[in-house]
Motif scaffolding. Structure first.
Motif, PDB file in Angstrom:
ATOM      1  N   LEU A 139       0.827  -1.209   0.000  1.00 13.07           N
ATOM      2  CA  LEU A 139       0.000   0.000   0.000  1.00 13.07           C
ATOM      3  C   LEU A 139       0.861   1.259   0.000  1.00 13.07           C
ATOM      4  CD1 LEU A 139      -2.809  -1.056   2.504  1.00 13.07           C
ATOM      5  CD2 LEU A 139      -3.225  -0.095   0.227  1.00 13.07           C
ATOM      6  N   LEU A 189      -6.525  -6.316  -1.854  1.00 12.44           N
ATOM      7  CA  LEU A 189      -6.514  -6.622  -0.427  1.00 12.44           C
ATOM      8  C   LEU A 189      -6.813  -8.103  -0.228  1.00 12.44           C
ATOM      9  CD1 LEU A 189      -8.460  -3.680   1.261  1.00 12.44           C
ATOM     10  CD2 LEU A 189      -5.983  -3.957   0.992  1.00 12.44           C
ATOM     11  N   LEU A 240      -9.300   0.076  -3.754  1.00  6.22           N
ATOM     12  CA  LEU A 240      -8.962  -1.183  -3.093  1.00  6.22           C
ATOM     13  C   LEU A 240      -9.752  -2.300  -3.753  1.00  6.22           C
ATOM     14  CD1 LEU A 240      -9.032   0.199   0.556  1.00  6.22           C
ATOM     15  CD2 LEU A 240      -7.012  -0.264  -0.869  1.00  6.22           C
TER      16      LEU A 240
END
Ligand code: C2E
Ligand code: MG
Ligand code: MG
Ligand code: MG
Length: 297
Positions: A102, A122, A152
């Protein structure tokens, strides 16, 4: 399945049983080795990111990139995520790895033109701990990236595991201002009902549907893709097609007005330098038509 395999092997006779046992053993040893090495990999800076460009099909410009992690193993060499993410998940190491991904990815995006998005995958394990929202908030603070530029990518496993807490966490993430996309759309059991319940901004159609855009499966594939695109439009979600490997697939997607496309034909996952060079070149000629670049298949 391991138990079943052993049971069947036993039933089939002693030789088979020994064969299977040896194979199982080898697999266990492999996992152990990966686990041990993974523990040291972050400290030894063995991970690196590749960036796969995403294109806007209508405007024919780069719209962002998906960050994909790779592991430069000292002995095995370049190792792909399918070989180590599951071990990282089982051992909990995926949290530290994901923090690293990230941060690197968001940092990279701060150097790009402001309209480009960065997407990061994720793991469902990250939703099973209470601190995902705080971790994402921290990475936005540390890198200074505008939250609206971070997407995400979430797969169905997240909602399958604990649907109520997944919803709560996703709402918290939306409050931060990040985008949420449903990855590998269409491969699970309940893709449709999840779209109804969870606050997604985007759909990423699994590449198996795009692979069907030829031969006798083509008309069915077009019908399915058209309906997913229509659904995305009705729900105000961006629809991205994954795994575009040919010009004809891209043409088909353009003809049914898919929003975005990603795939080897348009650009392979590449180093940050390569991606930066790509967007620098495209930015000078904003209207450059989508064409396979040096990284295309
Ligand atoms: P994904 O999120 O569905 O990512 C797309 C995968 O498709 C990538 O595989 C990409 O290299 C591959 N791909 C892209 N274009 C094409 C194409 O035209 N044809 C074909 N056949 N494949 C294409 P990759 O990099 O091996 O990653 C596999 C999976 O590993 C990803 O699937 C993602 O779920 C996971 N992954 C990758 N990076 C991370 C990460 O940083 N964290 C987590 N948790 N998972 C990650
Ligand atoms: Mg993805
Ligand atoms: Mg994914
Ligand atoms: Mg996918």
């Amino acid at each position: 399945y391991a138990d079943i395999a052993l049971y069947e092997a036993k039933a089939a006779g002693r030789n088979n049983w020994q064969f299977y046992a040896a194979e199982m053993n080898q697999r266990v040893i492999d996992r152990r080795l990966i686990e041990t090495d993974l523990r040291n990999a972050l400290r030894r800076s063995e991970f690196f990111l590749e960036f796969q460009p995403r294109f806007s099909v209508g405007a024919k410009v780069v719209s962002g990139a998906e960050a994909l992690v790779r592991w430069q193993h000292p002995v095995r060499g370049r190792t792909m995520p399918d070989h180590f993410i599951s071990v990282a998940e089982e051992t909990g190491l995926v949290i530290a790895l994901s923090d690293w991904v990230l941060e690197k990815a968001c940092k990279a995006a701060t150097e790009w033109p402001a309209e480009l998005l960065i997407s990061v995958n994720l793991s469902s394990v990250e939703f099973q701990r209470g601190d995902l929202i705080a971790r994402v908030r921290r990475v936005l603070e540390v890198t200074g990236l505008d939250a609206g530029r971070l997407e995400l990518e979430i797969t169905e496993t997240v909602m399958l595991r604990d649907s109520a807490s997944a919803l709560e966490i996703m709402i918290g993430l939306k409050r931060l201002g990040v985008r949420l996309s449903m990855d590998d759309f269409g491969t699970g059991y309940s893709s449709l009902s999840y779209l109804r319940t969870y606050p997604f901004d985007a759909i990423k159609i699994d590449r198996s549907f795009i692979a069907d855009l030829q031969g006798e499966t083509k008309s069915t594939a077009i019908a399915i893709l058209e309906s997913i695109i229509g659904l995305g439009r009705a729900l105000a979600m961006t629809v991205t097609a994954e795994g575009i490997e040919s010009e004809s697939q891209l043409k088909d997607l353009a003809s049914i007005r898919c929003d975005e496309a990603q795939g080897h034909y348009l650009g392979r996952p590449q180093s940050l330098q390569q991606f930066n060079a790509l967007i620098a070149a495209r930015h000078q000629h904003a209207a450059v038509a989508i064409a396979p670049g040096p990284n295309a298949a």
